[in-house]
Design a protein around this motif. Structure first.
Motif, PDB file in Angstrom:
ATOM      1  N   GLU A   1       0.797  -1.230   0.000  1.00  0.00           N
ATOM      2  CA  GLU A   1       0.000   0.000   0.000  1.00  0.00           C
ATOM      3  C   GLU A   1       0.825   1.273   0.000  1.00  0.00           C
ATOM      4  OE1 GLU A   1       0.331  -2.304   2.415  1.00  0.00           O
ATOM      5  OE2 GLU A   1       0.343  -1.422   4.425  1.00  0.00           O
TER       6      GLU A   1
ATOM      7  N   HIS B   1      -8.067  -4.234  -0.913  1.00  0.00           N
ATOM      8  CA  HIS B   1      -7.251  -4.319   0.312  1.00  0.00           C
ATOM      9  C   HIS B   1      -6.217  -3.181   0.337  1.00  0.00           C
ATOM     10  CE1 HIS B   1      -4.947  -6.730   3.443  1.00  0.00           C
ATOM     11  NE2 HIS B   1      -4.003  -5.917   3.002  1.00  0.00           N
ATOM     12  N   GLU B   2      -5.479  -3.025  -0.750  1.00  0.00           N
ATOM     13  CA  GLU B   2      -4.436  -1.981  -0.781  1.00  0.00           C
ATOM     14  C   GLU B   2      -5.048  -0.589  -0.742  1.00  0.00           C
ATOM     15  OE1 GLU B   2      -1.761  -3.271  -0.097  1.00  0.00           O
ATOM     16  OE2 GLU B   2      -2.239  -5.302  -0.756  1.00  0.00           O
TER      17      GLU B   2
ATOM     18  N   HIS C   1      -5.961   0.370   2.726  1.00  0.00           N
ATOM     19  CA  HIS C   1      -4.795   0.782   3.519  1.00  0.00           C
ATOM     20  C   HIS C   1      -4.522   2.276   3.424  1.00  0.00           C
ATOM     21  CE1 HIS C   1      -2.948  -2.753   5.238  1.00  0.00           C
ATOM     22  NE2 HIS C   1      -2.787  -3.384   4.084  1.00  0.00           N
TER      23      HIS C   1
ATOM     24  N   GLU D   1      -3.642  -4.027   8.850  1.00  0.00           N
ATOM     25  CA  GLU D   1      -3.959  -5.248   8.085  1.00  0.00           C
ATOM     26  C   GLU D   1      -5.355  -5.819   8.375  1.00  0.00           C
ATOM     27  OE1 GLU D   1      -2.320  -5.784   5.625  1.00  0.00           O
ATOM     28  OE2 GLU D   1      -0.316  -5.012   6.023  1.00  0.00           O
TER      29      GLU D   1
ATOM     30  N   ALA E   1      -7.820  -3.615   6.488  1.00  0.00           N
ATOM     31  CA  ALA E   1      -7.731  -3.763   5.029  1.00  0.00           C
ATOM     32  C   ALA E   1      -8.360  -5.098   4.617  1.00  0.00           C
ATOM     33  CB  ALA E   1      -6.275  -3.683   4.574  1.00  0.00           C
TER      34      ALA E   1
ATOM     35  N   TYR F   1      -4.248 -10.753   9.677  1.00  0.00           N
ATOM     36  CA  TYR F   1      -5.092 -10.530   8.492  1.00  0.00           C
ATOM     37  C   TYR F   1      -6.508 -11.068   8.752  1.00  0.00           C
ATOM     38  CZ  TYR F   1      -1.180  -8.857   5.611  1.00  0.00           C
ATOM     39  OH  TYR F   1      -0.152  -8.113   5.083  1.00  0.00           O
TER      40      TYR F   1
HETATM   41 ZN    ZN Z   1      -2.326  -5.315   3.840  1.00  0.00          ZN
END
Ligand code: ZN
Ligand code: ARG
Length: 480
Positions: free
Chosen positions: A315, A334-335, A338, A357, A360, A409
């Protein structure tokens, strides 16, 4: 650039120590430069101020950063040759937050040739992984100074490789950076801890025929066919691990801005037509996440894609970097998430990385639910079962080896969903938006988050977090 107090910019390091202290001692006292007095005491050795530790003593990465200093700005001036070796000078604007008899900078496996302090040459030694600079006079608490380090990222000096390699990666015909968590110091002398964010300017001179891209907005570039630096600016605070420098046969691909936010991406010339789906998906994903988290926090967003299959995306602030096999819509969301969770609001210590994390990953679950592939509850229940089968550390207490593991995660996204069920949808989304709105531009701890959660919920959630966030074994079922 965190919470430290500002001011006293006019005090120079050659000042009489006592005067400097007096000048910086309290609010409303003007700093004054008394140059006559400097000579008298300039021979006083700084023996009464013992050197501070050379790292912040982060439990996971103790030597990153350094106490007594707060970076305000990095000015990174690099020249990259046709083997993609970088050399140049980084000028770091630092505020002393304690009296300093030594300045310890993170610089690992780099060949440093010169250091100046406010423009004057100063003594230094390299004691891996630190660059230790000894000023002639103590730098007084409250003083802002400029430390300029000239160096080569000499590839023959073997780095003690970080999880993902040497930070600055020389690929076939181009280079890129991948730093998380501790490899920025392998190519850039810096205070390389996520608690110390700063603004940045990159001026990168690429080899003939190549271009250079970095985080943020483009400022200037050489005229077509001319040599010279490509300048990029980051006006909002950025942690070192998010730094991006791309050099080589890149193409800048810009799509129309949305709500004033630019869309600046970088693709390799050979692959410029290969990532349309990823590029075309950006606007819808930004719109979707803005609904959940509040306004996108920076002035531009985009993607960069390398051609090496390194199995990850990262990210980097304002422009996420992907390897080709990680360019799915789910990884993209996800990125992008972030940029709020991780980049705008950054974990203060590496153990707080779940603040990046887990959220995200949770954003991926929200996105998947919107696409109709699986509900958040289904993904959370499956991850909860997997987590309780496999064990591992609490989400808020990873080791170096599990920093990017399941419990941070998916296992951490379980904790986020448990929190949502505990406090209800309304408070949950108020919490997420307040977390970003209140803390954007700073680095924050787990305790900061749990305190805000209790505040928003209007009750003490200590028991909840003990059961879900800080526990090794979680309950079998999510809260009702
Ligand atoms: Zn991540
Ligand atoms: N922060 C990156 C992500 O979005 C992960 C980087 C992966 N691994 C690492 N060792 N830093 O998930």
């Amino acid at each position: 650039m965190t919470s430290a107090r500002r001011g006293c910019r006019a005090v120079v390091t050659a000042l009489v120590l006592t005067l400097t202290l007096a000048a910086c001692g309290g609010p409303g006292v003007d700093a004054r430069v008394v140059s006559d007095a400097a000579e008298d005491l300039s021979s006083d050795p700084p023996t009464d101020v013992p050197p501070l530790p050379t790292g912040l003593e982060d439990p996971l990465y103790p030597d990153l950063g350094a106490p007594g200093m707060d970076v305000a700005h990095y000015d990174v001036a690099l020249t990259v040759d046709d083997t993609f070796t970088a050399s140049g000078t980084v000028t770091i604007t630092i505020e002393a937050t304690e009296d300093l008899s030594q300045v310890a900078v993170d610089a690992r496996s780099l060949a440093v040739s010169a250091v100046t302090l406010d423009g004057d040459p100063v003594e230094f030694t390299q004691v891996e992984p630190e660059l230790l600079v000894t000023p002639e006079q103590v730098i007084a608490d409250g003083t802002t100074f400029e430390l300029a380090v000239t160096y080569v990222d000499d590839p023959t000096i073997n780095p003690e490789a970080d999880q993902l390699g040497p930070g600055w990666i020389r690929a076939d015909g181009y280079s890129y950076t991948v730093n998380e968590p501790e490899a920025t110091r392998d190519w850039l002398p810096s205070l390389d801890h996520p608690s110390d964010k700063a603004t940045w300017r990159f001026a990168v001179t690429p080899p003939d025929g190549a271009i250079a891209v970095a985080n943020g907005l483009p400022e200037t570039r050489p005229d077509e066919g001319d040599a010279g630096p490509w300048v990029w600016e980051v006006d909002q605070p950025m942690a070192t691990y998010l730094a991006q420098v791309l050099v080589g046969d890149w193409r800048i691909v810009e799509a129309p801005a949305v709500d004033g936010v630019r869309r600046i991406s970088a693709l390799l010339a050979d692959d410029v037509d290969d990532h349309e789906a990823l590029l075309d998906g950006i606007d819808a994903q930004v719109a979707f996440l803005q609904e959940a988290f509040g306004p996108y926090p920076f002035a531009t967003y985009g993607i960069a894609v390398v051609d090496e299959e390194i199995g990850l995306a990262i990210e980097q602030q304002t422009r996420s970097l992907f390897s080709p096999e990680a360019t799915t819509a789910s990884v993209a969301v996800h990125e992008l998430a972030h940029q709020w969770f991780g980049d705008a609001v950054t974990p203060d210590r590496w153990a707080d990385v779940w603040l990046a994390e887990s959220f995200a990953t949770y954003a991926q679950w929200l996105w998947d639910e919107e696409q109709g592939t699986a509900t958040v509850d289904e993904q959370a229940q499956a991850a909860l079962e997997a987590r309780n089968e496999d064990g591992g550390p609490p989400t808020d207490d990873p080791t170096v080896d599990t920093l990017f593991g399941f419990n941070v995660y998916e296992g951490g996204a379980v904790v986020v969903q448990a929190l949502r069920r505990e406090i209800g949808d309304e408070d949950f989304f108020v919490l997420l938006r307040s977390w970003i709105a209140d803390n954007s531009g700073t680095s924050r701890t787990t305790e900061d988050f749990t305190a805000l959660a209790s505040e928003v919920a209007g009750r003490d959630l200590t028991g909840f977090f003990a059961t879900w966030l800080s526990a090794t074994e979680l309950p079998a079922e999510l809260p009702a």
